[in-house]
Design a protein around this motif. Structure first.
Motif, short mmCIF file in Angstrom:
data_model
loop_
_atom_site.label_atom_id
_atom_site.label_comp_id
_atom_site.label_asym_id
_atom_site.label_seq_id
_atom_site.Cartn_x
_atom_site.Cartn_y
_atom_site.Cartn_z
N LEU A 120 44.98 53.47 29.82
CA LEU A 120 44.83 54.17 28.55
C LEU A 120 45.60 53.48 27.43
O LEU A 120 46.68 52.94 27.65
CB LEU A 120 45.31 55.63 28.69
N GLY A 121 45.04 53.52 26.25
CA GLY A 121 45.68 52.90 25.09
C GLY A 121 45.06 51.55 24.75
O GLY A 121 44.44 50.89 25.59
N LYS A 122 45.23 51.14 23.51
CA LYS A 122 44.58 49.94 23.00
C LYS A 122 44.99 48.67 23.74
O LYS A 122 44.15 47.85 24.11
CB LYS A 122 44.90 49.79 21.51
N GLU A 123 46.30 48.49 23.96
CA GLU A 123 46.77 47.27 24.63
C GLU A 123 46.25 47.19 26.07
O GLU A 123 45.84 46.13 26.55
CB GLU A 123 48.29 47.21 24.60
N ASN A 124 46.29 48.32 26.77
CA ASN A 124 45.76 48.36 28.13
C ASN A 124 44.27 48.05 28.15
O ASN A 124 43.77 47.32 29.02
CB ASN A 124 46.00 49.72 28.77
N ALA A 125 43.54 48.61 27.18
CA ALA A 125 42.10 48.40 27.12
C ALA A 125 41.76 46.92 26.93
O ALA A 125 40.82 46.40 27.55
CB ALA A 125 41.49 49.23 25.99
N THR A 126 42.53 46.25 26.12
CA THR A 126 42.29 44.82 25.89
C THR A 126 42.45 44.03 27.18
O THR A 126 41.62 43.17 27.51
CB THR A 126 43.27 44.29 24.82
N GLN A 127 43.51 44.31 27.92
CA GLN A 127 43.75 43.63 29.20
C GLN A 127 42.66 43.98 30.22
O GLN A 127 42.12 43.09 30.90
CB GLN A 127 45.12 44.02 29.76
N LEU A 128 42.34 45.25 30.31
CA LEU A 128 41.34 45.70 31.28
C LEU A 128 39.99 45.05 31.02
O LEU A 128 39.32 44.55 31.94
CB LEU A 128 41.24 47.23 31.23
N GLU A 129 39.57 45.05 29.79
CA GLU A 129 38.27 44.49 29.43
C GLU A 129 38.21 42.98 29.69
O GLU A 129 37.16 42.45 30.05
CB GLU A 129 37.96 44.78 27.96
N SER A 130 39.34 42.31 29.53
CA SER A 130 39.34 40.86 29.76
C SER A 130 39.02 40.51 31.21
O SER A 130 38.47 39.45 31.49
CB SER A 130 40.70 40.26 29.36
N TYR A 131 39.37 41.42 32.14
CA TYR A 131 39.05 41.20 33.56
C TYR A 131 37.67 41.75 33.91
O TYR A 131 36.90 41.09 34.62
CB TYR A 131 40.10 41.87 34.45
N LEU A 132 37.36 42.95 33.42
CA LEU A 132 36.08 43.57 33.79
C LEU A 132 34.88 42.76 33.33
O LEU A 132 33.87 42.67 34.03
CB LEU A 132 35.99 44.99 33.21
N PHE A 133 34.99 42.18 32.15
CA PHE A 133 33.84 41.47 31.58
C PHE A 133 34.00 39.96 31.67
O PHE A 133 33.42 39.21 30.89
CB PHE A 133 33.61 41.93 30.14
N SER A 134 34.79 39.54 32.66
CA SER A 134 34.97 38.11 32.88
C SER A 134 33.77 37.55 33.62
O SER A 134 33.04 38.26 34.31
CB SER A 134 36.24 37.86 33.70
N ASN A 135 33.57 36.26 33.49
CA ASN A 135 32.42 35.63 34.15
C ASN A 135 32.44 35.74 35.67
O ASN A 135 31.39 35.97 36.28
CB ASN A 135 32.33 34.16 33.72
N PRO A 136 33.61 35.59 36.34
CA PRO A 136 33.59 35.70 37.80
C PRO A 136 33.00 37.02 38.30
O PRO A 136 32.17 37.02 39.21
CB PRO A 136 35.06 35.55 38.19
N LEU A 137 33.42 38.15 37.73
CA LEU A 137 32.91 39.43 38.20
C LEU A 137 31.42 39.55 37.92
O LEU A 137 30.65 40.05 38.77
CB LEU A 137 33.67 40.58 37.55
N LYS A 138 30.99 39.09 36.77
CA LYS A 138 29.58 39.24 36.39
C LYS A 138 28.65 38.36 37.22
O LYS A 138 27.44 38.52 37.17
CB LYS A 138 29.40 38.94 34.89
N GLU A 139 29.23 37.46 38.02
CA GLU A 139 28.40 36.65 38.91
C GLU A 139 27.84 37.46 40.07
O GLU A 139 26.85 37.07 40.69
CB GLU A 139 29.22 35.47 39.45
N TRP A 140 28.49 38.59 40.40
CA TRP A 140 27.97 39.38 41.52
C TRP A 140 27.88 40.88 41.24
O TRP A 140 27.33 41.63 42.04
CB TRP A 140 28.76 39.11 42.79
N VAL A 141 28.40 41.33 40.11
CA VAL A 141 28.18 42.71 39.65
C VAL A 141 27.62 42.62 38.24
O VAL A 141 28.23 42.01 37.36
CB VAL A 141 29.49 43.53 39.65
#
Length: 460
Positions: free
Chosen positions: A401-422
């Motif tokens: 929760l919070g802006k700083e956490n969201a920035t970090q979380l999104e950087s991993y969730l929408f990274s290319n490695p994850l999007k290769e299989w999800v």
């Protein structure tokens, strides 16, 4: 040929290769996404398995599993003994195990307001061990360190309080991914926030993990055997977990349905446990499949810095439990009686799960006796909310929760490695549901997607 004998509850999983293609075990990953841990022998790969608990395994020179033979089966064979006899046997066994495990080493003791760590405090004090204790609470959460401090003071233990700060996980997430190999998510092991403090505290950890499972009912005594699969699923599946498992199953175009596959797996595992008493059977199931693949995985953070000892994991304790009548185990009776008999002072300290009551009067934790406390606590939360101070109850609230956490979380969730299989569509759907629909329900799916993102990044 190499032989590996695993304990009844392994402290760390041991892996072996099996014949087959080196490809992702997508069915296993769907269960992992739904529950937060891998089931039975499952891993990320089809040709790598976890050796089962209480088994003797033969591996060839190349590390391939050749033969697996169980050496212990969970059972329920209650003896005709009195409660006092059971208590005396537990006292002797518990104290013998702890003495053997600790010896003359300086002990690191994590404390909470619950029973498991309190029982550890009782035995360590009685045995005269040198103890360095600590506890932590959330920034904005229930002050758990206050109860831990009282326990430590009553035992004359050194004590250090810590506070788990907002967003700590982003500073340690890469290290944690290497420690736990992404076999559990990253928001639960709070100890990671203070991992650098452990080495200076002592020589060995004394941990009370799994006492709450062994020394309580596995399920309500009114549950019938044909209800067990549903009972187990309710315990295993996290909020939002079935939805994420279904989404991955559908995206990967796996055969059949996720629900049917999961039900079949649970049914099969339950059928291998030859226990008629449903409470004992659930305890056995959790000890076989939950403890080694969830609880033990998170022990890896402690092990990274110091050896661990776990009296409730000891083979002798597991064998003892199989012979004790369920009525003595229900409602933590044996642990409570042990603490009251050995240290009335500790028994009088508030039991966190039944606050503000203690081990002598926790039966009053019901209306009307607990109403004044509940009214006061509600008023305090509402007062804090008026000044913008949020009451933190869950680990993920500090990390997501919070802006700083969201920035970090999104950087991993929408990274290319994850999007290769999800697919990005699946990721976005769950992240949007977390932000806009129901953060409590969708925090688990988001946390599991974060875990998968780190695993994919580290494993190509």
């Amino acid at each position: 040929m190499r032989k590996i004998k695993t304990p009844i509850i392994p402290i760390q999983p041991t892996f072996a290769k099996v014949k087959g293609d080196h490809e992702l075990n997508k069915e296993a990953i769907c269960i992992f996404a739904a529950t937060g841990f891998f089931l039975d022998r499952d891993t990320y790969w089809k040709d790598v398995v976890a050796l089962p608990p209480a088994s003797i395994n033969q591996l060839d020179a190349d590390g391939f599993l050749v033969k697996c033979t169980p050496w212990f089966q969970w059972h329920y064979t209650p003896r005709t003994i009195s409660f006092n006899e059971a208590l005396q046997e537990f006292t002797t066994l518990f104290e013998t195990i702890v003495e053997e495990q600790i010896g003359n080493k300086k002990t690191i003791l994590p404390l909470s307001g619950g029973l498991d760590s309190r029982s550890q405090a009782v035995v360590l004090k009685k045995l005269g061990k040198e103890v360095s204790s600590y506890s932590y609470d959330f920034d904005g959460g229930y002050p758990e360190t206050q109860l831990a401090q009282k326990i430590a003071t009553a035992c004359d233990f050194d004590f250090k309080p810590f506070q788990i700060e907002k967003g700590y996980v982003w500073n340690v997430i890469e290290e944690l991914a290497k420690i736990n190999q992404c076999n559990s998510d990253f928001t639960h092991p709070r100890q990671m926030a203070i991992i650098d403090k452990f080495e200076a505290m002592g020589d060995v950890f004394s941990l009370g993990h799994w006492g709450d499972v062994l020394f309580d009912s596995g399920t309500d005594k009114t549950v019938s055997e044909n209800q067990l699969t549903e009972i187990i699923l309710k315990k295993l599946i996290k909020k939002g977990g079935m939805e994420l498992g279904n989404a991955l199953w559908h995206q990967w175009k796996l055969e059949g349905t996720f629900e049917h596959y999961l039900h079949k797996r649970i049914n099969t595992l339950l059928d291998t446990i030859k226990i008629k008493n449903v409470s004992a059977k659930v305890r056995a199931f959790k000890s076989l499949y939950w403890a080694p693949r969830w609880t033990s995985v998170n022990l890896s953070v402690f092990i990274e810095k110091r050896p661990v000892t776990l009296p409730y994991y000891d083979d002798r304790m597991c064998e003892f439990i199989c012979t004790i009548p369920e009525e003595f185990l229900a409602d933590r009776k044996l642990q409570i009686a042990y603490i009251k008999a050995q240290s009335p002072k500790l028994a009088k300290i508030t039991w966190q799960d039944h606050r503000p009551f203690n081990l002598y009067n926790y039966g009053k934790n019901r209306i009307p006796y607990n109403l004044p406390y509940r009214i006061i606590k509600k008023a305090q939360r509402e007062s804090n909310a008026l000044v913008g101070k949020k009451y933190i109850q869950r680990n993920w609230e500090l990390q997501f929760l919070g802006k700083e956490n969201a920035t970090q979380l999104e950087s991993y969730l929408f990274s290319n490695p994850l999007k290769e299989w999800v697919s990005e569509e699946v990721i976005q759907a769950f992240y949007n549901a977390f932000k806009e629909k129901d953060a409590v329900t969708y925090s688990h799916p988001v946390s599991m997607l974060l875990t998968l993102a780190l695993w994919k990044k580290n494993n190509g």
